[in-house]
Scaffold this motif. Sequence first.
Motif, PDB file in Angstrom:
ATOM      1  N   PRO A 119       1.729   1.324  -5.057  1.00  0.00           N
ATOM      2  CA  PRO A 119       1.383   3.059  -5.714  1.00  0.00           C
ATOM      3  C   PRO A 119       3.045   4.192  -5.989  1.00  0.00           C
ATOM      4  O   PRO A 119       2.522   4.651  -6.861  1.00  0.00           O
ATOM      5  N   ARG A 166      -3.811   4.266  -4.253  1.00  0.00           N
ATOM      6  CA  ARG A 166      -3.448   3.433  -3.081  1.00  0.00           C
ATOM      7  C   ARG A 166      -4.128   3.565  -1.911  1.00  0.00           C
ATOM      8  O   ARG A 166      -5.015   1.864  -1.963  1.00  0.00           O
ATOM      9  N   ARG A 200       8.693   8.224   2.412  1.00  0.00           N
ATOM     10  CA  ARG A 200       8.072   7.837   2.372  1.00  0.00           C
ATOM     11  C   ARG A 200       7.412   6.527   4.151  1.00  0.00           C
ATOM     12  O   ARG A 200       6.527   6.145   3.891  1.00  0.00           O
ATOM     13  N   MET A 221      -4.498   7.536   4.446  1.00  0.00           N
ATOM     14  CA  MET A 221      -4.176   7.310   3.449  1.00  0.00           C
ATOM     15  C   MET A 221      -4.276   8.946   2.795  1.00  0.00           C
ATOM     16  O   MET A 221      -4.296   9.121   1.868  1.00  0.00           O
ATOM     17  N   GLU A 228      -1.148   8.713  -6.750  1.00  0.00           N
ATOM     18  CA  GLU A 228      -0.357   8.061  -5.788  1.00  0.00           C
ATOM     19  C   GLU A 228      -1.091   6.863  -4.653  1.00  0.00           C
ATOM     20  O   GLU A 228      -1.210   5.789  -4.739  1.00  0.00           O
ATOM     21  N   PHE A 260       0.739  -1.423   0.004  1.00  0.00           N
ATOM     22  CA  PHE A 260       0.108   0.101  -0.059  1.00  0.00           C
ATOM     23  C   PHE A 260       0.412   0.902  -0.263  1.00  0.00           C
ATOM     24  O   PHE A 260       0.326   2.466  -0.582  1.00  0.00           O
ATOM     25  N   VAL A 261       1.548   1.236   0.064  1.00  0.00           N
ATOM     26  CA  VAL A 261       3.268   2.299  -0.045  1.00  0.00           C
ATOM     27  C   VAL A 261       3.943   1.979  -1.165  1.00  0.00           C
ATOM     28  O   VAL A 261       4.288   3.085  -1.965  1.00  0.00           O
TER      29      VAL A 261
END
Length: 410
Positions: A127, A152, A238, A216, A148, A123-124
């Motif tokens: 994307p 996600r 990130r 998110m 992005e 999920f990081v």
Amino acid sequence: MKYSGIGGQAVIEGVMMKNAQEYAVAVRRPDNQIEVKKQSCKSIREKYRPTNLPIVRGIITFVESLITGVQTLNYSASFYEEEEEEEEKKEKTEGQKKQEESKDGLLMGLAVAAAIVAAIGIFVLVPFFISEALRKPIPSAQVRGLLEGVIRVILFVSYVKLISLMEDIRRVFMYHGAEHKTINCVENGYELTVENVRRQNMVHKRCGTSFLLIVMFISILFFMFIVVDAIWLRMILRILLVPVIAGLAYEYIRFAGRHDNAVIAVLNKPGLWLQKLTTKEPTDDMIEVAIASVDAVFDWKTFIVGVEKEEPVIPVPSGKVVGDATKISMEELSGRKAASAAKKEQKAAKSTETVTATESAVATESAVAEEQPQDIEILDIEDNGDEDDEILSALDRYFESPEAGESEGK
């Protein structure tokens, strides 16, 4: 709705409820009995003041919740191990059991770490690499950051939707619904009964699903405006900012859980919508498990005293599984009561008229029968609607006929 401070989690065939420094896990065993395990859970936030600072406390709480969640999942799963494995455990010595407990603790830690790594990877980073691949057609860093974030969210929603198709996960989601309904029942000021819980809503603004969605959304804001040239530095940032974003999301959830206003209601909408995917309508036996879990850690009887109850909800027939109960306004409820009362009065009036007409007809028939014996059949009239009207009309026509008049004259 009054804030109770209760938090919970669905586990395998059960529910975990946490209140302050205690939590309880209630599990429906294979023999259909409910097993309740209660434990204390002191946080390191109670020992070190710096850990209570905003954002920091969110990070600590998030990690501790993950650990407790894995522990309770393992506990609930232990009831459904194979019988042979249970017999093997009984035959083992105390030393062997302690060694296994130590290994279980290590495996649990590894499982939590693996879950975090997998979540960050899916999920990081995924994307991020997709948005970087579009660097040439989309030169704007802000637009790519927004894209992005959208990717996600799509990945997360697709993942939740996909796993909900699995039967075991679906049952966990049903227990998730039971957890929410039970907490809503307490915070709305109702006694914890299966009937009251069943009528409650399945969504709750302090849910972990909403927390993840807020993470998110906050990440979109961060990654849109934190811009560096080196791709490896953007990737590391990130990863390093994930705890900070989680801490901010915790602060929002904490604030939203204690306040009710129009702005909070609007901001909560996406999270409440997403909960429709992670909660399913529970059965009555699942609700019983959730109630047992709350009973173990929370004095709800004292809590609901003086709580202003929300508007009534439409009752749901016992034993039926339905969708979310629909609330009705007090005006609509009053209108329904007035309509019902009017209908009852109309029916009572009609019944009175029927009885009066029947008594009159029977009395007239009796008088005629005394003067001139005839083979007249006395009808036993009940309140049968249109059928009664036809019978009464027939009697009226009979006594108004010439033949009846001649009889009366004689």
